[in-house]
Design a protein around this motif. Structure first.
Motif, PDB file in Angstrom:
ATOM      1  N   THR A  40      29.847  27.829  40.332  1.00 41.12           N
ATOM      2  CA  THR A  40      29.543  27.107  41.569  1.00 41.12           C
ATOM      3  C   THR A  40      29.036  25.710  41.270  1.00 41.12           C
ATOM      4  O   THR A  40      29.306  24.763  42.022  1.00 41.12           O
ATOM      5  CB  THR A  40      28.508  27.885  42.393  1.00 41.12           C
ATOM      6  OG1 THR A  40      29.028  29.183  42.700  1.00 41.12           O
ATOM      7  CG2 THR A  40      28.202  27.167  43.702  1.00 41.12           C
ATOM      8  N   ARG A  41      28.300  25.547  40.167  1.00 43.28           N
ATOM      9  CA  ARG A  41      27.846  24.201  39.795  1.00 43.28           C
ATOM     10  C   ARG A  41      29.039  23.309  39.481  1.00 43.28           C
ATOM     11  O   ARG A  41      29.047  22.122  39.826  1.00 43.28           O
ATOM     12  CB  ARG A  41      26.887  24.287  38.603  1.00 43.28           C
ATOM     13  CG  ARG A  41      25.523  24.845  38.947  1.00 43.28           C
ATOM     14  CD  ARG A  41      24.517  24.574  37.839  1.00 43.28           C
ATOM     15  NE  ARG A  41      24.770  25.372  36.658  1.00 43.28           N
ATOM     16  CZ  ARG A  41      24.240  26.578  36.440  1.00 43.28           C
ATOM     17  NH1 ARG A  41      23.448  27.117  37.349  1.00 43.28           N
ATOM     18  NH2 ARG A  41      24.501  27.230  35.329  1.00 43.28           N
ATOM     19  N   ARG A  83      30.565  22.340  42.812  1.00 45.54           N
ATOM     20  CA  ARG A  83      29.840  21.281  43.527  1.00 45.54           C
ATOM     21  C   ARG A  83      30.292  19.909  43.050  1.00 45.54           C
ATOM     22  O   ARG A  83      30.501  18.989  43.849  1.00 45.54           O
ATOM     23  CB  ARG A  83      28.333  21.435  43.318  1.00 45.54           C
ATOM     24  CG  ARG A  83      27.719  22.650  43.986  1.00 45.54           C
ATOM     25  CD  ARG A  83      26.214  22.531  44.025  1.00 45.54           C
ATOM     26  NE  ARG A  83      25.590  23.794  44.378  1.00 45.54           N
ATOM     27  CZ  ARG A  83      24.968  24.590  43.529  1.00 45.54           C
ATOM     28  NH1 ARG A  83      24.872  24.222  42.264  1.00 45.54           N
ATOM     29  NH2 ARG A  83      24.439  25.720  43.919  1.00 45.54           N
ATOM     30  N   ASP A 106      22.540  21.169  36.228  1.00 48.50           N
ATOM     31  CA  ASP A 106      22.710  20.161  37.279  1.00 48.50           C
ATOM     32  C   ASP A 106      21.866  18.946  37.003  1.00 48.50           C
ATOM     33  O   ASP A 106      20.726  19.039  36.528  1.00 48.50           O
ATOM     34  CB  ASP A 106      22.317  20.734  38.642  1.00 48.50           C
ATOM     35  CG  ASP A 106      23.415  21.638  39.201  1.00 48.50           C
ATOM     36  OD1 ASP A 106      23.146  22.323  40.163  1.00 48.50           O
ATOM     37  OD2 ASP A 106      24.525  21.609  38.639  1.00 48.50           O
TER      38      ASP A 106
END
Length: 438
Positions: free
Chosen positions: A311-312, A315, A435
């Motif tokens: 998911t990172r 993004r 992140d």
């Protein structure tokens, strides 16, 4: 369409493959049945004027002269003015030299000696026996063929067999659009189901043809299909909420004059669906491949860890793709944007007008569907990738913690010092996010 992720992936467990087949095959058959039901059977031509004969020619001579004065411009009208001598290459007058006026006015082609042009025969309405040639446009057939060849050679040279498959998928996409979607909408079918069905067929054929038949591709297919349906629902709600009718462009208004039975509101929704497909499959294929690569690099990652890590990546992909969507719509609407800058109305009135509001809605709905594709596809990929994992058959002896701690300390110690760095950023732990901190 989509990125190339050509690493051979391990086969999914038999139970997972059976579940995917039981899910994907019925959806594909449902798309085929829907296409057969919605297939355009009324192929009657749209009534219109008679087709003007068109022939090819080559400009051999140009004679320019001063334009005659007009009431708006006493010193001479807007040019260029004069005559062009054209050698007719096709048609009943092939081989003859004919004279035509030099094209003038907004949008008129600018010709020069040696240019290949398209000629039309115009008949004098007062005397049907009198006809004259006129230059309508440049011949663009050969330049387009050469550009298409360069395009195809570049794709095949870089992508090899995968590039050849991508070209095949592109041919299939245009075939479905030209043979099913456009004729279906033109025949009076509701544009939204036609667009969803056509997009589903394109998705099935292109994804499996380009990326191969695998569990990873099936996950991308399911994620794309779910996101397409969600995009359609959001489009229906957004256009109803903003009271859009589909008459926000000159093209739509002109179409309604020739085909009054076309649902322009549905056509707007169909455009959102078709326009979203190309970006959606890029995101879904990337997310499915990311989960697969992470699991391959570290088989000990849990399902939740795979989901969070992928998911990172999603993004970061979405952050750049959103800008791509907006710029793509802005590039296609530059004349519209220039018209807005020349408008004397207030900014709020311009933004809320239908011709600009529908572009805003189009961008927002496509972006929301794109954002939803990341968690949907990533979750499915994490489920499929971790399904069927067996427990280790042998238990490895625990590694001495002292050796590991010494190695980490040595790696995190700045060069030229002997003391380990004790800053939080010395070494990333398994739970630490990568992140960037804003």
């Amino acid at each position: 369409m989509g990125h190339d992720h050509s690493r051979p992936v391990a086969a999914a467990p038999p139970r997972v493959r059976r579940i995917l087949i039981a899910t994907v095959v019925p959806l594909f058959l449902l798309s085929v049945v829907a296409a057969l039901v919605l297939w355009p059977r009324d192929t009657a031509q749209v009534p219109g004027g008679e087709d003007v004969p068109r022939y090819h020619g080559t400009v051999s001579r140009l004679v320019t002269e001063t334009c005659p004065p007009t009431p708006e411009d006493p010193d001479g009208g807007e040019g260029p003015c004069g005559t062009a001598t054209v050698s007719v290459d096709t048609g009943p007058d092939a081989g003859r030299q004919v004279e035509t006026p030099i094209p003038a006015g907004p949008g008129a082609p600018k010709v020069d000696v040696g240019d290949k042009v398209v000629l039309v025969v115009l008949t004098d309405p007062t005397d049907p026996t009198v006809s004259n040639y006129s230059i309508a446009a440049h011949q663009r057939g050969k330049p387009l063929v050469w550009l298409a060849l360069v395009f195809a050679v570049a794709i095949v040279a870089f992508g090899r067999w995968r590039g050849l498959a991508a070209l095949g998928g592109l041919v299939v996409s245009f075939g479905i659009l030209l043979l099913f979607v456009l004729p279906g909408i033109g025949a009076g079918q509701s544009p939204l189901p036609v667009a969803i069905t056509g997009a589903a067929l394109i998705m099935f054929v292109v994804l499996y043809l380009t990326h191969g038949i695998s569990a990873q591709t099936s996950v991308a297919v399911l994620g794309t299909l779910a996101s397409l349906v969600l995009t359609g629902i959001l489009g229906v709600l957004a256009t109803a909420f903003t009271h859009l009718t589909g008459h926000g462009s000159e093209d739509a208004t002109t179409l309604s004059m020739f085909q009054a039975d076309v649902d322009l509101h549905g056509l707007l929704l169909a455009g959102i669906i078709i326009g979203s497909l190309g970006v959606l499959d890029d995101v879904t294929v990337t997310q499915a491949a990311t989960v697969t690569e992470l699991a391959h690099a570290n088989p000990n990652l849990t399902r939740l860890q795979l989901y969070r890590a992928a998911t990172r990546v999603g993004r970061a992909h979405i952050a750049s793709t959103v800008n791509t969507i907006v710029l793509a719509y802005a590039g296609a609407s530059l004349p519209l944007l220039l018209l807005i800058t020349a408008d004397t109305r207030g900014v709020s009135e311009i933004v809320t007008s239908e011709f600009l509001a529908q572009e805003i809605v189009r961008s927002i709905v496509a972006t929301l569907g794109l954002i939803a594709a990341v968690p949907i596809t990533t979750g499915l990929a994490a489920l499929v990738t971790t399904a069927g994992r067996g427990r280790p058959t042998t238990t490895r002896p625990p590694r001495p913690t002292g050796d590991r701690d010494d190695a980490l300390a040595a790696l995190s110690t700045p060069r030229g010092t002997t003391e380990p760095a004790d800053t939080p950023a010395a070494w990333p732990t398994r739970q630490r996010s990568t992140d960037t901190t804003w």
